[in-house]
Design a protein around this motif. Structure first.
Motif, PDB file in Angstrom:
ATOM      1  N   ILE A   1       0.845  -1.208   0.000  1.00  0.00           N
ATOM      2  CA  ILE A   1       0.000   0.000   0.000  1.00  0.00           C
ATOM      3  C   ILE A   1       0.873   1.249   0.000  1.00  0.00           C
ATOM      4  O   ILE A   1       0.642   2.199  -0.765  1.00  0.00           O
ATOM      5  CB  ILE A   1      -0.948  -0.016   1.213  1.00  0.00           C
ATOM      6  N   MET A   2       1.891   1.274   0.863  1.00  0.00           N
ATOM      7  CA  MET A   2       2.785   2.434   0.912  1.00  0.00           C
ATOM      8  C   MET A   2       3.561   2.580  -0.386  1.00  0.00           C
ATOM      9  O   MET A   2       3.803   3.704  -0.856  1.00  0.00           O
ATOM     10  CB  MET A   2       3.747   2.297   2.092  1.00  0.00           C
ATOM     11  N   PHE A   3       3.955   1.454  -0.974  1.00  0.00           N
ATOM     12  CA  PHE A   3       4.670   1.497  -2.251  1.00  0.00           C
ATOM     13  C   PHE A   3       3.830   2.182  -3.318  1.00  0.00           C
ATOM     14  O   PHE A   3       4.324   3.055  -4.045  1.00  0.00           O
ATOM     15  CB  PHE A   3       5.018   0.069  -2.673  1.00  0.00           C
ATOM     16  N   VAL A   4       2.564   1.800  -3.430  1.00  0.00           N
ATOM     17  CA  VAL A   4       1.691   2.388  -4.439  1.00  0.00           C
ATOM     18  C   VAL A   4       1.482   3.876  -4.165  1.00  0.00           C
ATOM     19  O   VAL A   4       1.497   4.702  -5.093  1.00  0.00           O
ATOM     20  CB  VAL A   4       0.347   1.643  -4.489  1.00  0.00           C
ATOM     21  N   MET A   5       1.293   4.246  -2.893  1.00  0.00           N
ATOM     22  CA  MET A   5       1.129   5.663  -2.552  1.00  0.00           C
ATOM     23  C   MET A   5       2.371   6.468  -2.923  1.00  0.00           C
ATOM     24  O   MET A   5       2.276   7.531  -3.550  1.00  0.00           O
ATOM     25  CB  MET A   5       0.835   5.805  -1.059  1.00  0.00           C
ATOM     26  N   GLY A   6       3.552   5.961  -2.550  1.00  0.00           N
ATOM     27  CA  GLY A   6       4.784   6.689  -2.840  1.00  0.00           C
ATOM     28  C   GLY A   6       5.059   6.791  -4.331  1.00  0.00           C
ATOM     29  O   GLY A   6       5.457   7.854  -4.826  1.00  0.00           O
ATOM     30  N   ALA A   7       4.842   5.697  -5.065  1.00  0.00           N
ATOM     31  CA  ALA A   7       5.062   5.729  -6.511  1.00  0.00           C
ATOM     32  C   ALA A   7       4.076   6.679  -7.191  1.00  0.00           C
ATOM     33  O   ALA A   7       4.421   7.326  -8.191  1.00  0.00           O
ATOM     34  CB  ALA A   7       4.931   4.322  -7.089  1.00  0.00           C
ATOM     35  N   SER A   8       2.860   6.778  -6.672  1.00  0.00           N
ATOM     36  CA  SER A   8       1.868   7.684  -7.253  1.00  0.00           C
ATOM     37  C   SER A   8       2.226   9.142  -6.985  1.00  0.00           C
ATOM     38  O   SER A   8       2.071  10.005  -7.853  1.00  0.00           O
ATOM     39  CB  SER A   8       0.479   7.369  -6.689  1.00  0.00           C
TER      40      SER A   8
ATOM     41  N   PHE B   1       7.663  25.421  -6.251  1.00  0.00           N
ATOM     42  CA  PHE B   1       8.467  24.475  -7.014  1.00  0.00           C
ATOM     43  C   PHE B   1       9.373  23.659  -6.088  1.00  0.00           C
ATOM     44  O   PHE B   1       9.638  22.479  -6.356  1.00  0.00           O
ATOM     45  CB  PHE B   1       9.303  25.207  -8.072  1.00  0.00           C
ATOM     46  N   GLU B   2       9.848  24.276  -5.012  1.00  0.00           N
ATOM     47  CA  GLU B   2      10.636  23.518  -4.042  1.00  0.00           C
ATOM     48  C   GLU B   2       9.763  22.480  -3.338  1.00  0.00           C
ATOM     49  O   GLU B   2      10.239  21.371  -3.021  1.00  0.00           O
ATOM     50  CB  GLU B   2      11.275  24.455  -3.028  1.00  0.00           C
ATOM     51  N   LEU B   3       8.500  22.831  -3.076  1.00  0.00           N
ATOM     52  CA  LEU B   3       7.579  21.858  -2.493  1.00  0.00           C
ATOM     53  C   LEU B   3       7.351  20.701  -3.454  1.00  0.00           C
ATOM     54  O   LEU B   3       7.324  19.532  -3.042  1.00  0.00           O
ATOM     55  CB  LEU B   3       6.249  22.536  -2.157  1.00  0.00           C
ATOM     56  N   LEU B   4       7.193  21.006  -4.741  1.00  0.00           N
ATOM     57  CA  LEU B   4       7.043  19.958  -5.746  1.00  0.00           C
ATOM     58  C   LEU B   4       8.277  19.056  -5.770  1.00  0.00           C
ATOM     59  O   LEU B   4       8.153  17.825  -5.844  1.00  0.00           O
ATOM     60  CB  LEU B   4       6.829  20.594  -7.120  1.00  0.00           C
ATOM     61  N   TYR B   5       9.458  19.664  -5.686  1.00  0.00           N
ATOM     62  CA  TYR B   5      10.700  18.897  -5.676  1.00  0.00           C
ATOM     63  C   TYR B   5      10.776  18.011  -4.434  1.00  0.00           C
ATOM     64  O   TYR B   5      11.243  16.869  -4.495  1.00  0.00           O
ATOM     65  CB  TYR B   5      11.890  19.858  -5.709  1.00  0.00           C
ATOM     66  N   TYR B   6      10.280  18.525  -3.287  1.00  0.00           N
ATOM     67  CA  TYR B   6      10.282  17.738  -2.055  1.00  0.00           C
ATOM     68  C   TYR B   6       9.385  16.512  -2.189  1.00  0.00           C
ATOM     69  O   TYR B   6       9.770  15.405  -1.800  1.00  0.00           O
ATOM     70  CB  TYR B   6       9.810  18.614  -0.886  1.00  0.00           C
ATOM     71  N   TYR B   7       8.189  16.699  -2.747  1.00  0.00           N
ATOM     72  CA  TYR B   7       7.283  15.571  -2.943  1.00  0.00           C
ATOM     73  C   TYR B   7       7.885  14.545  -3.908  1.00  0.00           C
ATOM     74  O   TYR B   7       7.733  13.330  -3.725  1.00  0.00           O
ATOM     75  CB  TYR B   7       5.935  16.063  -3.483  1.00  0.00           C
ATOM     76  N   ASP B   8       8.571  15.031  -4.929  1.00  0.00           N
ATOM     77  CA  ASP B   8       9.143  14.141  -5.933  1.00  0.00           C
ATOM     78  C   ASP B   8      10.353  13.399  -5.391  1.00  0.00           C
ATOM     79  O   ASP B   8      10.402  12.160  -5.390  1.00  0.00           O
ATOM     80  CB  ASP B   8       9.519  14.958  -7.174  1.00  0.00           C
TER      81      ASP B   8
ATOM     82  N   HIS C   1      10.050   9.394  -3.005  1.00  0.00           N
ATOM     83  CA  HIS C   1      11.082   8.361  -3.037  1.00  0.00           C
ATOM     84  C   HIS C   1      11.078   7.525  -1.762  1.00  0.00           C
ATOM     85  O   HIS C   1      11.250   6.305  -1.810  1.00  0.00           O
ATOM     86  CB  HIS C   1      12.453   9.008  -3.232  1.00  0.00           C
ATOM     87  N   SER C   2      10.894   8.167  -0.607  1.00  0.00           N
ATOM     88  CA  SER C   2      10.899   7.427   0.662  1.00  0.00           C
ATOM     89  C   SER C   2       9.749   6.439   0.731  1.00  0.00           C
ATOM     90  O   SER C   2       9.931   5.269   1.098  1.00  0.00           O
ATOM     91  CB  SER C   2      10.823   8.408   1.842  1.00  0.00           C
ATOM     92  N   MET C   3       8.548   6.895   0.379  1.00  0.00           N
ATOM     93  CA  MET C   3       7.370   6.025   0.449  1.00  0.00           C
ATOM     94  C   MET C   3       7.376   4.977  -0.663  1.00  0.00           C
ATOM     95  O   MET C   3       6.652   3.977  -0.580  1.00  0.00           O
ATOM     96  CB  MET C   3       6.096   6.861   0.373  1.00  0.00           C
ATOM     97  N   TRP C   4       8.161   5.195  -1.689  1.00  0.00           N
ATOM     98  CA  TRP C   4       8.281   4.243  -2.800  1.00  0.00           C
ATOM     99  C   TRP C   4       9.357   3.198  -2.502  1.00  0.00           C
ATOM    100  O   TRP C   4       9.117   1.994  -2.549  1.00  0.00           O
ATOM    101  CB  TRP C   4       8.606   5.021  -4.071  1.00  0.00           C
ATOM    102  N   TYR C   5      10.565   3.649  -2.168  1.00  0.00           N
ATOM    103  CA  TYR C   5      11.701   2.744  -2.097  1.00  0.00           C
ATOM    104  C   TYR C   5      11.819   1.998  -0.779  1.00  0.00           C
ATOM    105  O   TYR C   5      12.310   0.860  -0.767  1.00  0.00           O
ATOM    106  CB  TYR C   5      12.991   3.515  -2.369  1.00  0.00           C
TER     107      TYR C   5
END
Length: 311
Positions: A112-119, A160-167, A172-176
């Motif tokens: 579940i966390m993987f899908v959330m982070g990748a999304s 844009f820095e907020l966008l970079y933080y989410y990306d 990355h943390s919630m994905w990897y």
């Protein structure tokens, strides 16, 4: 030998996991089953990683902009969407084939966390890669980019820095983290007491190169070396612990373990090659210096902001 007496209804059956025999209780986790090399899953896993993850920014760049306008999802975005569906499915199938019963609750929460982070990463990465066509340079920080620092009002730069933080951070943390956790959970079941099963077939050897190279890309582009190296150290510790019990890795465990070793060698070669790059050093000033491949690409291999003139 005299047969066991008939057991009362509801009581443990002879030969069952908790039947009290002459040598005491025998638990399920003390029995080991043979697990052949999962060539189909590892092949699909490696193929979709290369096509849907590594290939998505390439597809976005090489396909004509007329097909995917900048204000619409790109081809890479559709690749990312497919990755977000296929990868969790393959991870679940991999867990199902483990010869050991693994903690399902942890696996499901991780998926579940993987899908959330990748999304989350899908959205941030989509915008960031589209900015390349407007002159955004990945080897520079957000505020140092020419197309960003001249924005008015300046609060847009914070956005844009907020966008970079989410990306780059939250996504990355919630994905990897769940991704490597699932691989490690699977790895814990890849042990056998039979020495003859601790060898890799030819298909495994053929897949090891592409698999290791992808993990190199994942670690360097995702900036997740700390997560990777801790996972690798945990694998090493587990191997040494199980060796004391007379257990060795089966073919699937060897494939995963050796892939991580080759990945570490590739990362070391990458760092040594770019060790004296002053521009990349400025963007990655920390103790751990591991440049991103796309930052190297925009700096040394292609001047993509020229595409702005052709729009």
């Amino acid at each position: 030998r005299r047969p066991f007496p008939a057991a009362a209804p509801g009581s443990p059956q002879p030969g069952g996991p908790l039947y009290p025999g002459r040598h005491g209780a025998v638990k399920n986790e003390d029995t080991f089953k043979t697990s052949p090399f999962h060539f189909d899953l590892w092949f699909y896993f490696t193929l979709q990683n290369w096509v849907l993850d590594f290939g998505r920014p390439i597809a976005m760049i090489i396909l004509p902009l007329e097909w995917f306008p900048l204000n619409k999802p790109s081809a890479g975005d559709y690749f990312h969407m497919a990755y977000n569906v296929i990868t969790p499915f393959l991870l679940l199938k991999l867990i199902e084939r483990s010869p050991k019963t693994l903690p399902r609750s942890m696996v499901y929460v991780s998926i579940i966390m993987f899908v959330m982070g990748a999304s989350i990463h899908l959205v941030g990465d989509s915008v960031n890669h589209r900015l390349i066509f407007s002159g955004y340079q990945h080897h520079l920080s957000v505020r140092e980019n020419p197309i960003i620092k001249n924005l008015k009002p300046e609060t847009l730069i914070d956005s844009f820095e907020l966008l970079y933080y989410y990306d780059e951070y939250l996504g990355h943390s919630m994905w990897y983290i769940p991704f490597f956790l699932i691989l490690f959970i699977y790895f814990t079941g890849c042990f056998t007491p039979v020495e003859e099963e601790s060898r890799m077939p030819v298909p495994a050897l053929l897949l090891m190169g592409p698999s290791s190279l992808y993990y190199w890309y994942l670690v360097t582009e995702g900036q997740i070396f700390i997560l990777y190296i801790f996972t690798f150290f945990a694998m090493m510790a587990l191997v040494m612990h199980q060796k004391r019990k007379g257990l060795v890795l089966d073919s699937n465990g060897l494939f995963l373990f050796y892939s991580f070793i080759i990945t570490l060698v590739l990362i070391a070669v990458w760092v040594v090659w770019l060790w004296d790059d002053k521009i990349l050093r400025k963007k990655y000033p920390g103790v751990i210096y591991i440049p991103e491949p796309w930052a190297f690409y925009t700096l040394h291999m292609n001047n993509l902001h020229a595409a702005k003139e052709s729009l």
